[in-house]
Design a protein around this motif. Structure first.
Motif, mmCIF file in Angstrom:
data_model
loop_
_atom_site.group_PDB
_atom_site.id
_atom_site.type_symbol
_atom_site.label_atom_id
_atom_site.label_comp_id
_atom_site.label_asym_id
_atom_site.label_seq_id
_atom_site.Cartn_x
_atom_site.Cartn_y
_atom_site.Cartn_z
ATOM 1 N N ARG A 63 90.746 49.241 111.223
ATOM 2 C CA ARG A 63 90.560 47.806 111.424
ATOM 3 C C ARG A 63 91.160 47.106 110.219
ATOM 4 N NH1 ARG A 63 84.658 45.513 112.172
ATOM 5 N NH2 ARG A 63 84.642 45.779 109.923
ATOM 6 N N ARG A 64 92.281 46.413 110.449
ATOM 7 C CA ARG A 64 92.985 45.723 109.367
ATOM 8 C C ARG A 64 93.300 44.286 109.704
ATOM 9 N NH1 ARG A 64 97.924 48.815 106.761
ATOM 10 N NH2 ARG A 64 98.147 46.672 106.146
ATOM 11 N N GLY A 65 92.933 43.840 110.871
ATOM 12 C CA GLY A 65 93.264 42.486 111.271
ATOM 13 C C GLY A 65 94.560 42.389 112.051
ATOM 14 N N GLY A 69 96.520 48.053 119.010
ATOM 15 C CA GLY A 69 97.672 48.874 119.362
ATOM 16 C C GLY A 69 98.725 48.980 118.274
ATOM 17 N N THR A 70 98.543 48.262 117.175
ATOM 18 C CA THR A 70 99.490 48.359 116.066
ATOM 19 C C THR A 70 99.466 49.774 115.511
ATOM 20 O OG1 THR A 70 99.187 46.045 115.492
ATOM 21 C CG2 THR A 70 100.087 47.465 113.772
ATOM 22 N N ILE A 71 100.622 50.344 115.273
ATOM 23 C CA ILE A 71 100.723 51.703 114.741
ATOM 24 C C ILE A 71 101.103 51.630 113.272
ATOM 25 C CG2 ILE A 71 101.996 53.876 114.865
ATOM 26 C CD1 ILE A 71 102.348 53.294 117.883
ATOM 27 N N HIS A 72 100.350 52.347 112.451
ATOM 28 C CA HIS A 72 100.630 52.449 111.020
ATOM 29 C C HIS A 72 101.025 53.892 110.737
ATOM 30 C CE1 HIS A 72 98.698 48.549 110.378
ATOM 31 N NE2 HIS A 72 97.810 48.966 111.258
ATOM 32 N N PRO A 80 101.357 55.018 98.185
ATOM 33 C CA PRO A 80 99.896 55.093 98.089
ATOM 34 C C PRO A 80 99.259 54.513 99.357
ATOM 35 C CG PRO A 80 100.731 53.335 96.713
ATOM 36 C CD PRO A 80 101.929 54.055 97.264
ATOM 37 N N VAL A 81 98.162 55.103 99.756
ATOM 38 C CA VAL A 81 97.434 54.622 100.926
ATOM 39 C C VAL A 81 96.115 54.070 100.433
ATOM 40 C CG1 VAL A 81 96.361 55.250 103.114
ATOM 41 C CG2 VAL A 81 98.493 56.327 102.409
ATOM 42 N N SER A 82 95.889 52.792 100.657
ATOM 43 C CA SER A 82 94.597 52.223 100.264
ATOM 44 C C SER A 82 94.184 51.182 101.289
ATOM 45 C CB SER A 82 94.692 51.582 98.879
ATOM 46 O OG SER A 82 95.599 50.507 98.890
ATOM 47 N N TYR A 83 93.012 51.372 101.809
ATOM 48 C CA TYR A 83 92.405 50.441 102.753
ATOM 49 C C TYR A 83 91.063 50.050 102.201
ATOM 50 C CZ TYR A 83 95.626 51.367 106.580
ATOM 51 O OH TYR A 83 96.730 51.457 107.383
ATOM 52 N N THR A 84 90.688 48.825 102.403
ATOM 53 C CA THR A 84 89.330 48.408 102.117
ATOM 54 C C THR A 84 88.660 48.167 103.456
ATOM 55 O OG1 THR A 84 90.034 46.115 101.970
ATOM 56 C CG2 THR A 84 89.888 47.326 99.905
ATOM 57 N N HIS A 85 87.405 48.494 103.541
ATOM 58 C CA HIS A 85 86.675 48.302 104.785
ATOM 59 C C HIS A 85 86.394 46.824 104.978
ATOM 60 C CE1 HIS A 85 86.145 52.537 105.476
ATOM 61 N NE2 HIS A 85 85.833 52.669 104.215
#
Length: 86
Positions: A63-65, A69-72, A80-85
């Protein structure tokens, strides 16, 4: 054990959180020579599933906004891979 694994992450009983399992199963049906692992996201099981593999494809919902269906795509070691919840 094959040298390629598709790992589906999620919970199929929690609506869109099941997309990882559904996509991994669909890919496995199309590519029967490739192993499929369906996991709940627990980190040690994830590492165990891809240990010793030449290629590991991990499919999970995020969930990134972005629109549904968006593919990452992330390649290990290239960024670097960084996601914040949210």
């Amino acid at each position: 054990m094959t040298d390629i694994v598709i790992i589906g992450i999620g919970n199929p009983y929690r609506n869109d959180d099941g997309v990882g399992h559904a996509a991994a199963q669909a890919l496995g049906d199309l590519l029967p020579a490739i192993e499929v692992a369906l996991l709940d996201g627990e980190p040690t099981r994830l590492v165990d599933a891809w240990e010793g593999r030449r290629v590991a494809v991990v499919v999970d919902a995020v969930r990134r906004g972005d629109p549904p269906g968006t593919i990452h795509r992330f390649e290990v070691g290239t960024e670097p891979v960084s996601y914040t919840h949210l």
